[in-house]
Design an enzyme around this catalytic site. Structure first.
Site, PDB file in Angstrom:
ATOM      1  N   PRO A   1      31.267  63.180   0.200  1.00  0.00           N
ATOM      2  CA  PRO A   1      31.252  63.440  -1.244  1.00  0.00           C
ATOM      3  C   PRO A   1      32.507  64.204  -1.675  1.00  0.00           C
ATOM      4  CG  PRO A   1      29.314  64.415  -0.155  1.00  0.00           C
ATOM      5  CD  PRO A   1      30.187  63.851   0.927  1.00  0.00           C
TER       6      PRO A   1
ATOM      7  N   GLY B   1      35.846  68.459   2.874  1.00  0.00           N
ATOM      8  CA  GLY B   1      37.114  67.892   3.344  1.00  0.00           C
ATOM      9  C   GLY B   1      37.356  66.440   2.996  1.00  0.00           C
TER      10      GLY B   1
ATOM     11  N   ASP C   1      42.392  72.154   6.690  1.00  0.00           N
ATOM     12  CA  ASP C   1      41.598  70.922   6.531  1.00  0.00           C
ATOM     13  C   ASP C   1      42.291  69.724   7.180  1.00  0.00           C
ATOM     14  OD1 ASP C   1      40.094  72.632   5.015  1.00  0.00           O
ATOM     15  OD2 ASP C   1      40.172  71.472   3.168  1.00  0.00           O
TER      16      ASP C   1
HETATM   17  C1  MEV Z   1      39.532  74.648   1.472  1.00  0.00           C
HETATM   18  O1  MEV Z   1      38.796  73.733   2.259  1.00  0.00           O
HETATM   19  C2  MEV Z   1      39.869  75.872   2.256  1.00  0.00           C
HETATM   20  C3  MEV Z   1      40.684  76.915   1.517  1.00  0.00           C
HETATM   21  O2  MEV Z   1      40.926  77.977   2.432  1.00  0.00           O
HETATM   22  C4  MEV Z   1      41.973  76.350   1.001  1.00  0.00           C
HETATM   23  C5  MEV Z   1      42.909  75.995   2.140  1.00  0.00           C
HETATM   24  O3  MEV Z   1      42.948  76.711   3.137  1.00  0.00           O
HETATM   25  O4  MEV Z   1      43.596  74.986   2.002  1.00  0.00           O
HETATM   26  C6  MEV Z   1      39.918  77.494   0.348  1.00  0.00           C
END
Ligand code: MEV
Length: 317
Positions: free
Chosen positions: A82, A88, A132
Site C-alpha cells: 500500500p 516502503g 529504505d
Molecule cells: C521513512 O521510511 C524513514 C524516515 O526515517 C525517512 C528516511 O530515513 O528516509 C522517516
C-alpha cells in the site's frame, strides 16, 4: 531489450527519523514486493499504458531522467504494497525500477544499485536517509548509521553518500521474526514529516535530544535482535514509540492502533513505523492472530508479516 526486477517493502524496527541525522537504525524487509518490467520500445515513454508523467510517476520519472540515456521505454509495474503506509512502497518501486534500468545497461552491482536508488528517492522526495532503499536492495535486515560512527554489528554492505553526508550500511543477522503491521489507512507523507522533524530539530534542543535517544534505543536493541530476546525488543519498541509521539510524528489513528494492541494479551511492544503522520504501526507479539484481530477491531488493516527474505532480484525476461 527487456529487463524485469522486483524489490521488497520494509518495516523500520528502530530509528526512523533519527537515521536522517546519522543516528543508528534497524530495518527488515517484508514479504510484499513490487515488480517492474522495462522494455526498450523506441516510440514513447509509458508507465502502465500511460504517458510517463512527473506528477503520477515521480520516482520512475526521476530514475529515467537520471539513469537512462537510451531509446524510450515502456514500464509495467505490479505490486501490493500500500502506498504512503510506512512500509516502503516508494523504495520498493524505486529500487526495482533502478535495478531493471541498470540491468539493461549491464550494471549488476548492488552497492551501485543502493546508491542510485537512494539518489532517485532523495531527489524525488527532497529528504530522508538511505534506510529504505538499502534494505530493499539488500534484503534480510540491516543496521545503518552515519559513517562517522558506523553500527559495527554485522558485515559491511556499502556506504551511501549524499552531498556532505554519508551512511554506513551493514547486514544484521537475526533469528526469524513475525510481526503484525497495522495500517491506519491515513496516508503519511514522508517528505512532509522529514521536513517537519528537521524544522523542529533546528529550533528545539529537546527534539535533537529525543532523536539522539531514538538512536540510542536502536543501538540498545541490536543485541536483543541478534539473540531473539523479543521481550527486550518489544519493550524498546514501545519506548521508541513514546519518543516519536513526543516529537510529533504520530497520528491519532495510528496511536489508536498502538494503544489497542499494547493492551492485547501476548503483545511485547508496539510502535509507529516509517515516517509517521499516518501510515502504519508494527507490533511484536506472542499471538499475531490476536494482535491482528485487535488492530482490525480498532479500525486498522492488519498484516501478519514474516521479516527478512530476498532483496532486489532480477527475473528472466
Ligand atoms: C521513512 O521510511 C524513514 C524516515 O526515517 C525517512 C528516511 O530515513 O528516509 C522517516
Amino acid at each position: 531489450m527487456r529487463a524485469i526486477a522486483s524489490a521488497p517493502g520494509k518495516v523500520i524496527l528502530f530509528g526512523e527519523h533519527a537515521v536522517v541525522f546519522g543516528h543508528p537504525a534497524v530495518a527488515a524487509c517484508i514479504d510484499q514486493r513490487t515488480r517492474v518490467e522495462v522494455d526498450v520500445v523506441g516510440s514513447r515513454f509509458t508507465v502502465n499504458g500511460h504517458r510517463l508523467h512527473e506528477r503520477y510517476h515521480s520516482y520512475i520519472k526521476t530514475a529515467v531522467d537520471r539513469l537512462w540515456k537510451g531509446d524510450p521505454v515502456r514500464i509495467q509495474t505490479e505490486g501490493g504494497i500500500p502506498s504512503a503506509s510506512g512500509t516502503g512502497s516508494s523504495a520498493a518501486l524505486t529500487t526495482a525500477t533502478v535495478a531493471a534500468l541498470h540491468r539493461l545497461q549491464g550494471i549488476t552491482d548492488n552497492a551501485r544499485l543502493a546508491q542510485d536508488a537512494f539518489m532517485v528517492e532523495r531527489v524525488t522526495q527532497g529528504g530522508g536517509s538511505p534506510i529504505d532503499t538499502s534494505v530493499s536492495t539488500a534484503g534480510g535486515a540491516i543496521a545503518i548509521a552515519g559513517k562517522e560512527a558506523p553500527p559495527n554489528v554485522g558485515d559491511p554492505l556499502w556506504d551511501i553518500t549524499w552531498e556532505d553526508r554519508a551512511w554506513s550500511v551493514e547486514s544484521l543477522a537475526m533469528p526469524g521474526l513475525t510481526v503484525v503491521v497495522g495500517n491506519s489507512g491515513v496516508k503519511g507523507k514522508t517528505d512532509v514529516e522529514v521536513a517537519k522533524v528537521a524544522h523542529n530539530a533546528a529550533r528545539n534542543p529537546l527534539v535533537r535530544d529525543t532523536l539522539q535517544d531514538i538512536g540510542s534505543i536502536a543501538r540498545d536493541a541490536v543485541p536483543a535482535l541478534r539473540t531473539g530476546d523479543w521481550e527486550t525488543v518489544g519493550r524498546l519498541m514501545s519506548k521508541q514509540h513514546d519518543c516519536m509521539h513526543m516529537i510529533g510524528v504520530n497520528h491519532p489513528e495510528v496511536q489508536k492502533l498502538v494503544v489497542a494492541v499494547r493492551d492485547a494479551p501476548g503483545t511485547l511492544g508496539a510502535k509507529i513505523t516509517g515516517a509517521g503522520g499516518g501510515g502504519s504501526m508494527v507490533a511484536i507479539t506472542d499471538n499475531p492472530a490476536r494482535a491482528a484481530a485487535v488492530i482490525e477491531a480498532a479500525g486498522g488493516r492488519a498484516f501478519i508479516v514474516r521479516l527478512g527474505g530476498g532483496g532486489a532480484t532480477l527475473h528472466a525476461p
